[in-house]
Scaffold this active site. Structure first.
Site, PDB file in Angstrom:
ATOM      1  N   CYS A  98       0.722  -1.148  -0.047  1.00 32.59           N
ATOM      2  CA  CYS A  98      -0.020   0.027   0.015  1.00 32.59           C
ATOM      3  C   CYS A  98       0.817   1.127   0.081  1.00 32.59           C
ATOM      4  CB  CYS A  98      -0.997  -0.022   1.150  1.00 32.59           C
ATOM      5  SG  CYS A  98      -0.011  -0.329   2.606  1.00 32.59           S
ATOM      6  N   HIS A 143      -1.219   1.178   7.429  1.00 33.37           N
ATOM      7  CA  HIS A 143      -1.642   1.216   6.177  1.00 33.37           C
ATOM      8  C   HIS A 143      -1.736   2.457   5.708  1.00 33.37           C
ATOM      9  CE1 HIS A 143      -3.900  -0.242   2.902  1.00 33.37           C
ATOM     10  NE2 HIS A 143      -4.916   0.738   3.079  1.00 33.37           N
TER      11      HIS A 143
END
Length: 943
Positions: free
Chosen positions: A448, A776
């Site tokens: 990510c 994330h």
């Protein structure tokens, strides 16, 4: 008498003499005649009428027949017996249409008789058999005239559907005449037969009409060598349009109809455009095109479009079928978005068609010309990148304005195949590209950090444009990989793209595969690597560095005209670092390029948090807001900071003392000094990294600073005034800075900047977690499209809130790996208040340059139009789009078979009488496996 008549007709006398003699004989029929004589004359004349050698003989024979029958009805009734009528309907004659014509003429005379009802019953019973035995247009036409004149002869009850089916099948066998001079009569005859069917259908319920439609579809979808006659097109105007949905539904959802049969059917429907009176063909064709798209039968759509688009365009020259043809062509070409091939096939036809439309100079032709020009504009936008093909066409349509950008996007969105997936309730659900037209990036295992950066820089429109238009050398491997990523993000039909080759090429060698990494570190490495590869390429000049001591260029350096790299042009700024000895006053300056500015936070006591596992492609469950952290942020010294405060702190002079003293060459030792940084050149895209991650040397632990920051839409970046002392001020740049500055101050923002450039926020990478090596990343971004300041200043003049001051389009997206959704400015501004561990980390601002903007009006829409792709990039995307459509079709077909129940399958087979397609069991070509439980539905891994 019969011998006399035969002698007259067979004699060699001129026709004029024969006609006079035959008229005398006909007049004698009004006088009383023996029954045997009447019967003999009627028999002979009927034979001559049916099998005469010439039209003259047949006409004279009919005249005598009618006159003798009219005045001798008793003898005529005895002559026109049941056996004679059956013979006329079943026997073979030289001129079979005249046999039915004789029946028609006879019926006119027999109507008053008591036995006429019996005659009509015989015709009603024999009609189906006659049609089957006489599949010739003249026979069908004369029978249609007989039945329309004497409607009680039309088959009734259960026989009606069978008669319609037989009549339709007979029409399909009636090909056009070889002699072109008979074409008009052929068309007229077919329309007569079609009128009979229209009359019957009007008096039938929908079930009976549906049976006829099934027969038509069965005929046109036949895979045999037999080619159905185009005269079936004469039936189209009479088919109720409200049955289209039912017909399409039943056909496209039937497992009994294979792809080849459906392709034949659609191609033959399109052939009906050649029939002059075939109105509403476009309704049926477009209905089937949408229906096939809804069940992902893309291979049929591809084959039909590629094989028929030229034929359709050729028909635009002819007024009767022009509108239907243009409707079909428009839908076909606007929906065929994965490849430009069909559009390019018809381009050579456009000039001639427009020329003929102009020559007609009617309201209809002018309207069609405008629609055609609009279609060409839309398709040139959709398939940009072929100037050699488009330049001549642009000249042809120069008098027709291009449609607005929102019209183009609306038409393309409405026409694309994936739009129609929801049209049928029983359609299998298959992943489609998101409605906003943005493509996600698959998480390849804690990637990510890469995905968020790629989406952020992709939305930097000028940079994306430069990358895609760049011609790389063999040594610029990373640029090529980035071009492929941008090309697929722009033009892929997939909902998500997996940049595997880019990951291998772009990842720093010290990054561990499968582990979460710092997105800022990745961005720096990516920009440095791109810059170095281009810098080392042959023919690329490098910007000269200034001297270490003075910061001034040598005369030779001033003459150089360096070529900037992609990174220098878009992200490269320049700053001067000056160190001053506080003992002797000596200054030493050094100039250097920068691609990002790291912004540190004022020191404060960091709170401790537990780590989060992150980097998964699966959306994480957001933890509730940590009230302790929020309370600390809202109280005392932890009140939220403004981004301008962090930037000012970065540029604030720093005292060098103690262990950090400066070595002065002039003084010959360590001295206290002062270091200052000045930005002398701002980049087109300014990258600001918030230094949220720190390492606590006392506790030997990593921590994250959760201090809340205000991220303004419009930011003033201080810049050194590099103008010569006596140089006149450039009013446009100064006025823009002054305007923004004054508006910010009136909105309560402290602005104390003498010289600055104006920037607009376009991308924000958010980190969710407590440490740089976990958590994330996702991205908020909007297109970095700059509007003309003169157009927005009037709106900003009334702003009372800092958030209202904006020079960019306020249309935001959130990119979260494969998920893409609409967002808003407030959604990320308040993200930390909603989710305590989510904080903005990397921000990208776009320069709002008044000088450049005022050189020409900048159309917001045009900058969002992706530039033409290089041939290899375009081919790669087109090839993958075609494969994606095939995968979708295969997936939909398999899902449909799994969901089908035995009863529905049986019904569909009884409907069309076909076996299942032999190709239905082929495996989908899509990639499967290899990534654990990662959902690869609708994804394609391009190596």
């Amino acid at each position: 008498m019969d011998a006399i008549l035969k002698g007259i007709l067979m004699s060699s006398h001129p026709d004029s003499i024969k006609k006079q003699l035959m008229e005398k004989v006909a007049s004698q029929g009004s006088s009383p005649q023996p029954v045997s004589v009447v019967s003999s004359v009627l028999h002979l004349m009927s034979q001559f009428y049916i099998e005469g050698q010439s039209e003259f003989e047949r006409n004279q024979a009919l005249n005598v027949y009618i006159n003798w029958a009219k005045f001798n009805m008793t003898a005529f009734e005895e002559f026109f017996s049941k056996d004679l009528l059956l013979g006329l309907l079943s026997k073979k004659y030289k001129s079979e249409p005249n046999a039915v014509s004789l029946i028609c003429h006879s019926f006119y005379l027999l109507q008053p008789t008591l036995g006429f009802t019996n005659y009509m019953t015989i015709v009603e019973v024999k009609a189906v058999e006659y049609v089957r035995e006489h599949p010739y247009m003249p026979c069908l036409k004369i029978l249609a005239e007989l039945l329309m004149e004497f409607k009680d002869c039309i088959p009734k009850g259960n026989v009606t559907s069978g008669f319609c089916s037989s009549l339709i099948h007979a029409m399909s066998l009636c090909g056009p005449p070889e002699d072109e001079k008979h074409i008009f009569g052929y068309i007229k005859d077919a329309n007569t037969v079609a009128s009979l069917l229209d009359h019957i259908w009007r008096n039938m319920d929908s079930t009976g009409i549906t049976t006829s439609l099934q027969v038509i579809f069965r005929i046109i979808s036949s895979k045999e060598d037999f080619e159905p006659s185009l005269c079936l097109g004469s039936l189209v105007p009479y088919i109720p349009l409200q049955l289209i949905d039912q017909m399409v539904n039943n056909a496209v959802l039937s497992d009994a109809i294979d792809n080849k049969s459906m392709t034949f059917a659609l191609q033959r429907m399109i052939d009906w455009l050649q029939w002059p009176t075939a109105r509403y063909v476009d309704h049926w064709v477009v209905g089937f095109l949408k229906g096939l798209a809804s069940v992902q039968k893309y291979s049929i759509l591809i084959e039909v479009t590629e094989s028929k688009i030229e034929q359709i365009f050729e028909k635009l020259q002819f007024a009767p079928v022009r509108e239907s043809g243009l409707n079909i062509a428009s839908h076909m070409l606007q929906s065929f978005q994965h490849s430009p091939d069909p559009f390019h096939k018809v381009l050579p036809l456009v000039p001639d068609i427009l020329y003929k439309l102009k020559l007609e100079n009617t309201d209809h032709s002018r309207s069609c010309a405008e629609r055609l020009a609009e279609l060409i504009h839309i398709l040139m936008y959709l398939h940009a990148g072929f100037p050699d093909l488009y330049d001549p066409i642009v000249e042809v349509i120069k008098d027709y304005p291009a449609p607005p950008f929102d019209v183009i996007t609306l038409k393309l969105t409405q026409s694309k195949w994936t739009t129609h997936r929801a049209g049928l309730a029983s359609t299998p659900k298959v992943a489609q590209k998101f409605e906003m037209g943005k493509t996600g990036l698959f998480n390849l295992g804690n990637t990510c950090y890469m995905n968020s950066i790629l989406q952020a820089i992709y939305m930097c429109d000028s940079f994306r444009s430069d990358v895609l238009s760049h011609t790389p050398t063999q040594s610029q491997n990373l640029v090529v990989k980035l071009q492929h990523v941008f090309a697929f993000l722009s033009h892929s039909m997939r909902p998500s793209y997996a940049p595997m080759t880019f990951l291998r090429a772009a990842n720093p060698r010290w990054f561990s595969a499968g582990f979460q990494q710092d997105c800022s570190e990745f961005l720096k490495h990516l920009l440095d690597h791109l810059h170095e590869q281009e810098e080392k390429s042959p023919g690329t000049s490098v910007s000269p560095e200034t001297t270490k001591e003075t910061g001034r260029k040598s005369p030779s350096e001033k003459v150089m005209q360096p070529k900037q790299t992609l990174i220098e042009k878009n992200f490269g700024g320049k700053m001067i670092t000056t160190v001053k000895c506080l003992n002797c006053g000596t200054e030493s300056s050094q100039s250097e390029m920068f691609t990002d500015i790291p912004l540190a936070f004022p020191e404060y006591h960091a709170t401790s948090h537990k780590s989060l596992a992150g980097g998964s492609a699966t959306p994480q469950k957001r933890e509730p807001v940590d009230k302790t952290v929020i309370n600390q942020m809202d109280s005392g010294p932890l009140k939220y900071l403004h981004l301008s405060d962090l930037l000012s702190q970065y540029l604030k002079p720093e005292k060098l003392s103690g262990d950090n003293r400066y070595y002065c060459d002039k003084c010959g030792g360590l001295q206290e000094g002062e270091r200052s940084i000045e930005i002398v050149k701002t980049p087109e895209y300014l990258i600001l990294t918030l230094l949220r991650f720190s390492y606590d040397t006392k506790t030997h632990s990593r921590s994250k600073i959760f201090r809340e920051v205000k991220y303004p839409k419009t930011l003033l970046v201080p810049k050194k005034d590099d103008r010569i002392k006596n140089e006149p001020k450039r009013e446009p740049r100064r006025s823009l800075r002054s305007f923004v500055s004054s508006r910010l101050e009136q909105c309560g923002v402290n602005v104390d900047i003498d010289h600055a450039d104006v920037f607009g926020l376009c991308s924000v990478v958010v980190h969710s977690g407590t440490s740089s090596d976990c958590g994330h990343y996702y991205c908020y971004a909007r297109h970095s499209v700059v509007a003309n300041p003169d157009q927005v200043c009037d709106n900003i003049e009334e702003c009372s809130n800092e958030d209202e001051i904006d020079f960019l389009q306020d249309k935001w997206y959130m990119f979260n790996d494969s998920r893409v959704s609409y967002a808003s400015y407030s959604s990320f501004c308040n993200v930390t208040q909603r989710f305590s561990k989510d904080t903005a980390y990397v921000l990208i601002y776009r320069k709002i340059d008044a000088d450049n903007i005022e050189m020409g009006q900048m159309d917001q829409n045009k900058l969002q139009i992706d530039l033409p792709l290089r041939a290899d990039l375009r081919d790669a995307v087109n090839k993958d789009n075609k494969q994606f459509l095939q995968e979708q079709e295969s997936s939909a077909r398999k899902t449909s078979r799994k969901r089908a129940n035995p009863s529905s399958t049986a019904n569909s087979k009884s409907w069309y009488y076909w076996k299942k397609d032999d190709d239905d069991d082929n495996n989908s070509p899509g990639c499967r496996g290899g990534l654990g439980d990662l959902d690869t539905s609708g994804a394609r891994f391009v190596f």
